[in-house]
Every structure is written in C-alpha cells, then in structure tokens.
Design a protein around this motif. Structure first.
Motif, short mmCIF file in Angstrom:
data_model
loop_
_atom_site.label_atom_id
_atom_site.label_comp_id
_atom_site.label_asym_id
_atom_site.label_seq_id
_atom_site.Cartn_x
_atom_site.Cartn_y
_atom_site.Cartn_z
N GLY A 1 6.20 -35.46 -12.93
CA GLY A 1 6.77 -34.12 -12.87
C GLY A 1 8.29 -34.14 -12.82
N ILE A 2 8.91 -35.32 -12.98
CA ILE A 2 10.37 -35.39 -12.96
C ILE A 2 10.89 -35.38 -14.39
CG2 ILE A 2 12.38 -36.67 -12.11
CD1 ILE A 2 10.46 -38.06 -10.15
N LYS A 3 11.39 -34.25 -14.82
CA LYS A 3 11.94 -34.17 -16.17
C LYS A 3 13.45 -34.35 -16.09
CE LYS A 3 8.74 -31.98 -19.14
NZ LYS A 3 7.83 -30.87 -19.12
N VAL A 4 13.97 -35.34 -16.80
CA VAL A 4 15.40 -35.62 -16.76
C VAL A 4 16.07 -35.15 -18.05
CG1 VAL A 4 17.15 -37.40 -16.54
CG2 VAL A 4 15.04 -37.57 -15.23
N ALA A 5 15.50 -35.57 -19.20
CA ALA A 5 16.11 -35.18 -20.47
C ALA A 5 16.00 -33.68 -20.67
CB ALA A 5 15.43 -35.93 -21.61
N PHE A 6 17.07 -33.08 -21.15
CA PHE A 6 17.14 -31.65 -21.46
C PHE A 6 16.98 -30.75 -20.24
CE2 PHE A 6 14.78 -33.88 -25.00
CZ PHE A 6 15.95 -34.29 -25.61
N THR A 7 17.39 -31.24 -19.06
CA THR A 7 17.41 -30.42 -17.85
C THR A 7 18.75 -30.66 -17.15
OG1 THR A 7 16.58 -32.14 -16.37
CG2 THR A 7 14.93 -30.80 -17.50
N PRO A 8 19.09 -29.81 -16.16
CA PRO A 8 20.33 -30.06 -15.38
C PRO A 8 20.33 -31.44 -14.74
CG PRO A 8 19.54 -27.85 -14.96
CD PRO A 8 18.49 -28.51 -15.81
N LEU A 9 19.16 -31.97 -14.40
CA LEU A 9 19.09 -33.31 -13.81
C LEU A 9 19.66 -34.35 -14.78
CD1 LEU A 9 18.12 -34.86 -11.31
CD2 LEU A 9 15.90 -35.13 -12.41
N GLY A 10 19.36 -34.17 -16.07
CA GLY A 10 19.88 -35.08 -17.09
C GLY A 10 21.40 -35.04 -17.14
N VAL A 11 21.96 -33.82 -17.01
CA VAL A 11 23.43 -33.68 -16.97
C VAL A 11 23.99 -34.50 -15.81
CG1 VAL A 11 25.33 -32.05 -16.74
CG2 VAL A 11 23.27 -31.39 -18.00
N MET A 12 23.30 -34.41 -14.65
CA MET A 12 23.78 -35.15 -13.48
C MET A 12 23.70 -36.66 -13.71
SD MET A 12 22.09 -32.98 -10.45
CE MET A 12 22.06 -31.21 -10.62
N VAL A 13 22.61 -37.12 -14.34
CA VAL A 13 22.47 -38.56 -14.61
C VAL A 13 23.62 -39.03 -15.50
CG1 VAL A 13 21.09 -40.27 -15.84
CG2 VAL A 13 19.97 -38.66 -14.31
N ALA A 14 23.92 -38.28 -16.57
CA ALA A 14 25.01 -38.68 -17.47
C ALA A 14 26.34 -38.70 -16.73
CB ALA A 14 25.06 -37.74 -18.66
N LEU A 15 26.58 -37.69 -15.89
CA LEU A 15 27.86 -37.61 -15.18
C LEU A 15 27.98 -38.68 -14.11
CD1 LEU A 15 28.31 -33.74 -14.93
CD2 LEU A 15 29.33 -35.33 -16.55
N THR A 16 26.85 -39.11 -13.54
CA THR A 16 26.89 -40.21 -12.57
C THR A 16 27.26 -41.51 -13.28
OG1 THR A 16 25.17 -39.10 -11.32
CG2 THR A 16 25.60 -41.39 -10.76
N PHE A 17 26.69 -41.71 -14.47
CA PHE A 17 27.04 -42.88 -15.28
C PHE A 17 28.55 -42.93 -15.50
CE2 PHE A 17 27.96 -44.54 -19.55
CZ PHE A 17 27.37 -45.78 -19.51
N ILE A 18 29.13 -41.76 -15.84
CA ILE A 18 30.56 -41.68 -16.11
C ILE A 18 31.39 -41.88 -14.83
CG2 ILE A 18 32.38 -40.07 -16.84
CD1 ILE A 18 30.73 -41.18 -19.12
N GLY A 19 30.88 -41.37 -13.69
CA GLY A 19 31.69 -41.32 -12.48
C GLY A 19 31.67 -42.59 -11.64
N LEU A 20 30.58 -43.36 -11.78
CA LEU A 20 30.38 -44.52 -10.90
C LEU A 20 31.58 -45.49 -10.85
CD1 LEU A 20 28.17 -45.55 -9.05
CD2 LEU A 20 27.22 -46.82 -10.98
N PRO A 21 32.12 -45.92 -12.01
CA PRO A 21 33.21 -46.90 -11.93
C PRO A 21 34.45 -46.37 -11.21
CG PRO A 21 32.73 -46.31 -14.22
CD PRO A 21 31.69 -45.66 -13.39
N PHE A 22 34.69 -45.06 -11.27
CA PHE A 22 35.87 -44.53 -10.57
C PHE A 22 35.78 -44.80 -9.08
CE2 PHE A 22 35.93 -41.88 -14.40
CZ PHE A 22 37.27 -41.92 -14.72
N VAL A 23 34.60 -44.60 -8.49
CA VAL A 23 34.45 -44.82 -7.05
C VAL A 23 34.54 -46.32 -6.73
CG1 VAL A 23 32.95 -44.49 -5.07
CG2 VAL A 23 33.03 -42.75 -6.85
N VAL A 24 33.82 -47.14 -7.51
CA VAL A 24 33.83 -48.58 -7.23
C VAL A 24 35.26 -49.10 -7.28
CG1 VAL A 24 33.02 -50.85 -7.96
CG2 VAL A 24 31.52 -48.87 -8.18
N ARG A 25 36.01 -48.73 -8.34
CA ARG A 25 37.36 -49.27 -8.51
C ARG A 25 38.36 -48.68 -7.52
NH1 ARG A 25 35.21 -53.43 -10.27
NH2 ARG A 25 34.90 -53.71 -12.49
#
Lengths: 290, 278
Positions: B134-158
């Motif tokens: 029941g967890i739909k990621v693609a084509f939902t707001p959750l998918g947007v969050m997944v993509a933005l987490t991918f983008i944001g992760l290195p900023f925090v680590v670095r």
C-alpha cells in the motif's frame, strides 16, 4: 542544568574517559550497517538501475541507441555548451579569486555572496531569465528578429544558460584555497624582480593548479548534465537544440526506455569519472598543503 | 576613492581582476536576473497577485515547500548518521562510501529522475515490494520527497563531516571523566557542536530542493493540484506563452531563494563567531 549534573553519576554508568570515542561493537556495526544501507538504497541503487536498464535489451540495442544521429548531435551540442561555458567561467574564477583572496577592499562579503547567486536560483528560473531578455516578447526580441538572430530556442541560449548555471564553480573552489595560501610567495617573487605575469605563471598558478582543476571538473560535469535551465531555453528541437539530458527526457517520454537509459548511462559514466577525479584531486591538494 | 576603498598592497592586478569580475558578474548574472523583477513591474499588481495566489499555484507551493522541508529533515537524520559513521568508524570500503556520497552532486538531475522513477514504479525493484504494502511512491508526493532527499543528502553530510572531524576529543574525555554516560556525552557535548552544521546542511538541502526540477518531474507524475511542483508551473506557463504568469511565479521563488541564501550566510557567520569565541 545544575541538578541534572548532580544526578548524573548516580543514575547512569559513566563511560570510561580513555575510550570514550570507541563505541561498543554492537553500536559501531549497527550504525555502520544502517548508514551503508541508506547509501545503498538512496544513492547506489539508482546508479546501478541506470546501467542495468541500459543493457536490459542487450548490447546491440544499446550501441544502436548511442549511434543514432539524434544522440550524436546531442553529444556534440553538450560538448559545445561545456566547451564555451567552462573556459569563460575559468577565466572569471581566476580573476575573481585573485581580487577577493589577495586584496582587502570594502564590500568583499557582498561580492562573494553575489557570486554564489546562481547556486541559489532554481534552474528553471535561470532559463526563464534568458527567455525574458532574448525571447520573442523579450527586451531585445524585436531587434533580434529584425536582424534574424536567434538566441533563445537556439544554441546561443543553451550556452548562455549553461554559463549562468555553472558560473560560481571555479571561483568558489579558488577563493578559499588562495585565501589560505596567503600572498607571501607572490610578494617574495615581486621583491626579487619578477614581473606580474611571471609571478602569476611561476608562483600562483602552480600553487592553485589542483584546486583549479577540481573546479573545472565540477564545472564541466554540471555543464554536461544541466537539465532545467537548458530545457527552458532550448525549445526541444530534435537534432538541433537537444543536449544529452534533454535527449534522455525525449526518449523517456516516448517510452523508449532502453534508449533513454542508454543515453543516461553515458552521463552516469561522466558522473562516476567526476567523482573519481574529485577524490584524486582532493588527495593532491591535501598533499600539496603538507 | 581608491585609498579608502582598498587597502594598499604591492601585488599587481587588482583593478583589472576586480573590474573584470564586476563586468562579467553583471553581464551573466545581475542584469539577466534583474529582468525577472523588471518584467514583473510591467504587469499590473492585481494581475500578478491573481497569478501567484491561484489555487493551482498555491497547491504547488504547499507541495514544493512541504516536500522540501520533509526531505530536508530526512536528509538531516540520514546525513548525520552517514557523516558520523564516516568520521568515527573504520570499515572496509569506507573510501568508496565517502566518494559515493557526492554522486547526487555529479549525476545529472534528469538521469537521477528516470532512475528513481524506474525503481519505484509498480514493477520496479523497490516498487514491486512497496506497492503491495500500500506504499505508493512513484507519481505521489512521497515520490517527490524521495527525489528531494536524494538531492539533499550530500549537503548535510558535507556540512557535518568536517565539523565532526574537527571536534576535540578532550571535550568528550572531560565529560566522561566527570561521570557522563555515552548517551549524555553525545547529547550534551557532541550534538551542540554539530548543531549549527546540521542547520546549515538543512538550509542548503531545503534551498536546493525548492528549485529542483529535473529529478522531480519524472517521479512526480505532474498531476494538477496534486503532484505539481512550483518550478514545473513556471515551465507550463512558458509553454502556454504566458510570460507574465511565469515571471510572477519566478519572482516569488527568487524571493524565497534569496531569503534562504541570506539565512544560510547568517548561520555560517554565527557559526564562525561561535567557533572563535567558544
């Protein structure tokens, strides 16, 4: 605070000061596994997916997708955009770093913040500004169309947008590096009778070469991979104003997944090479600092 | 003017380098950017207000700001964990893991977008296990969050990594010798040291996520009112030749970006002062 401090020793077993940084194995391995799992899930899996999907229909389909004329022209246009914008931003980066790192002047912090602006602007907005200036309804729109010059929806617009987006990379690498190096060596060279250019080519440039290369690598990677800004100014004319990332989008939207991922795999190779060079150059700069 | 403006130095080339910097900065960045605000001024305020407060645009702010905020928080938690492990522990493959953190910086956003989408669709590697739950990621707001987490992760680590590496072992040893447990050392000694870096990392990830386009549009599905991000609406307006509308939304986004840039600079300046005095 005071009461908490008083209660501390009674409530909990104190950690030994000598190995306070050595966490118990269970914590150590648990956290390491968790971190690696997160990296694997968020970062490695998408990268692997690109290559697996690219070769899903076999090597012949992969090679055919890459040899297609539209793909080749997209590769060429991406190289042209990077080939113009990177040298421009390289010269700017050196000039800006020289002024900012070696001299004291008023408003320096403002200048450094202004140089960072393109990083803070959405790629889509970066493209939009050039449409507003050079587009049909833009400031120079009627003048340009009278003289039959196309900037937006043509190659010059793509180059401009790429230059804007990659603007800060070299300057950003060089400013802190040159600030930390100081100017003692340059001053010594001048005192010994070197001319300005001699000092620059014999002292400054060798000192900053690895940092400079690092900035160029980052700048090139972004120039080849930029999507949002270029998408807005390109007009998506197949074979004419398509860069590699735009070509990926077109193929994907046509449900040609094998083709889209094949082209994407080329860009992924660029990304992996960038990361490798980055590691190497970081190691070189560290070695140079010793 | 030159006497009060610049401190004297024996090094040559200030004026050529400085003038060229200002000229190039103005031509490539400042003048083009001012086009957004000048263009906004040419249309009537009521029209602009109508555009930036229309239901579709407001829904996109909610998604863009909401998803960026959540993605920033997730990046902070995961990024801190990754930075901690990379600084504190030794394990095989550590150098490789460290290099991979930067992949989202280097991977073109369109490539990240189609790769993430392919993972989370119904028959994707992850989607085939998540969708039945029941967890739909693609084509939902959750998918947007997944993509933005991918983008944001290195900023925090670095942001966190260097601060954690520079933290003084003596502070932790002192706390332990005064009777603190490991958890107390972490909470009362280590966490306050890295807090400003976490905040900087969050702000950088959030700012980048707000404007992000390429990695999001594929996984979002772009359904009106539901999964349309604000940058997408700018593109949509442009494709309809609604330049005034696109510019109005862009002006709102630019204002948000500049406020964030200002906030980041302030945090960084404060951190530096904290480092010097503390």
């Amino acid at each position: 605070m005071a009461t908490a401090a008083l209660e501390l020793p009674k409530k909990t077993a104190a950690a030994s000061p000598r190995n306070i940084r050595r966490d118990p194995p269970l914590v150590r391995w648990g956290l390491t596994l968790l971190a690696l799992l997160a990296l694997g899930l968020f970062i490695v899996l998408p990268l692997v997916a690109v290559f697996v999907q690219a070769f899903a229909k076999g090597l012949p389909v992969y090679l055919a997708a890459i040899r297609e004329p539209d793909t080749l022209s997209a590769i060429w246009l991406s190289l042209v955009a990077a080939g113009v914008s990177v040298p421009l931003n390289l010269v700017f980066g050196v000039a800006a770093a020289w002024a900012v790192a070696k001299f004291q002047f008023k408003g320096k912090n403002v200048l450094v913040t202004l140089i960072d602006i393109p990083f803070a602007v959405s790629p889509v907005v970066s493209g939009l500004i050039f449409v507003l200036i050079f587009g049909a309804q833009g400031w120079f729109g009627s003048w340009l169309s009278d003289h039959d010059i196309r900037i937006v929806f043509a190659v010059p617009g793509i180059i401009l947008a790429t230059t804007f987006v990659t603007f800060p990379f070299v300057a950003r690498e060089l400013i802190p590096l040159m600030q930390s190096q100081g100017s003692d060596e340059e001053e010594a060279a001048l005192t010994l009778g070197a001319s300005g250019w001699q000092m620059f080519f014999k002292i400054t440039l060798p000192n900053i070469r690895w940092g400079l290369l690092y900035g160029v690598v980052l700048c090139t990677a972004r120039a080849l991979g930029e999507f949002g800004a270029v998408s807005v100014v390109s007009g998506h004319i197949r074979g004419q104003t398509n860069t590699l990332p735009l070509h990926v989008e077109i193929l994907y939207n046509e449900y040609n997944y094998a083709g889209a991922f094949a082209v994407a795999s080329l860009l992924s190779v660029v990304a992996v090479v960038t990361l490798t060079l980055k590691k190497f150059l970081e190691w070189k700069t560290k070695e140079g600092a010793k | 003017m030159s006497i009060s403006f610049k401190k004297p130095s024996i090094l040559p080339g200030f004026w050529p380098a400085f003038s060229y910097t200002i000229l190039y900065l103005s031509l490539i960045v400042l003048i083009p950017l001012s086009a957004i605000f000048l263009k906004s001024l040419t249309s009537s305020w009521s029209h602009l207000w109508q555009v930036v407060t229309s239901p579709e645009v407001v829904a996109s702010y909610r998604l863009s700001f909401g998803a960026s905020f959540v993605a920033g928080l997730v990046s902070v938690v995961v990024g801190f964990l990754v930075a901690w492990v990379l600084v504190r522990y030794q394990f095989p493959g550590k150098a490789l893991a460290d290099a991979l953190v930067d992949l989202p910086f280097a991977l073109p956003t369109a490539v990240a977008g189609i790769a993430l989408t392919s993972l989370y669709t119904d028959n994707g590697w992850l989607g085939r296990y998540l969708v039945p739950l029941g967890i739909k990621v693609a084509f939902t707001p959750l998918g947007v969050m997944v993509a933005l987490t991918f983008i944001g992760l290195p900023f925090v680590v670095r942001s966190v990594q260097p601060v954690l590496a520079d933290a003084d072992a003596e502070l932790e040893e002192a706390a332990a010798s005064l009777g603190a447990s490991r958890w107390q050392v972490f909470r009362l000694v280590i966490f306050p040291i890295v807090r400003p870096a976490l905040l900087t990392g969050f702000a950088l990830a959030f700012a980048r996520a707000l404007g992000e386009y390429g990695s999001v549009i594929f996984i979002a599905g772009n359904m009106p009112m539901k999964t349309e991000i604000t940058p997408l609406l700018i593109v949509t307006k442009l494709e309809q030749y609604d330049y005034a509308g696109a510019t109005a939304i862009a002006a709102v986004m630019l204002t948000a970006s500049f406020l964030l840039l200002l906030a980041i600079n302030t945090i960084e300046r404060r951190t530096r002062r904290f480092m010097v005095t503390g």
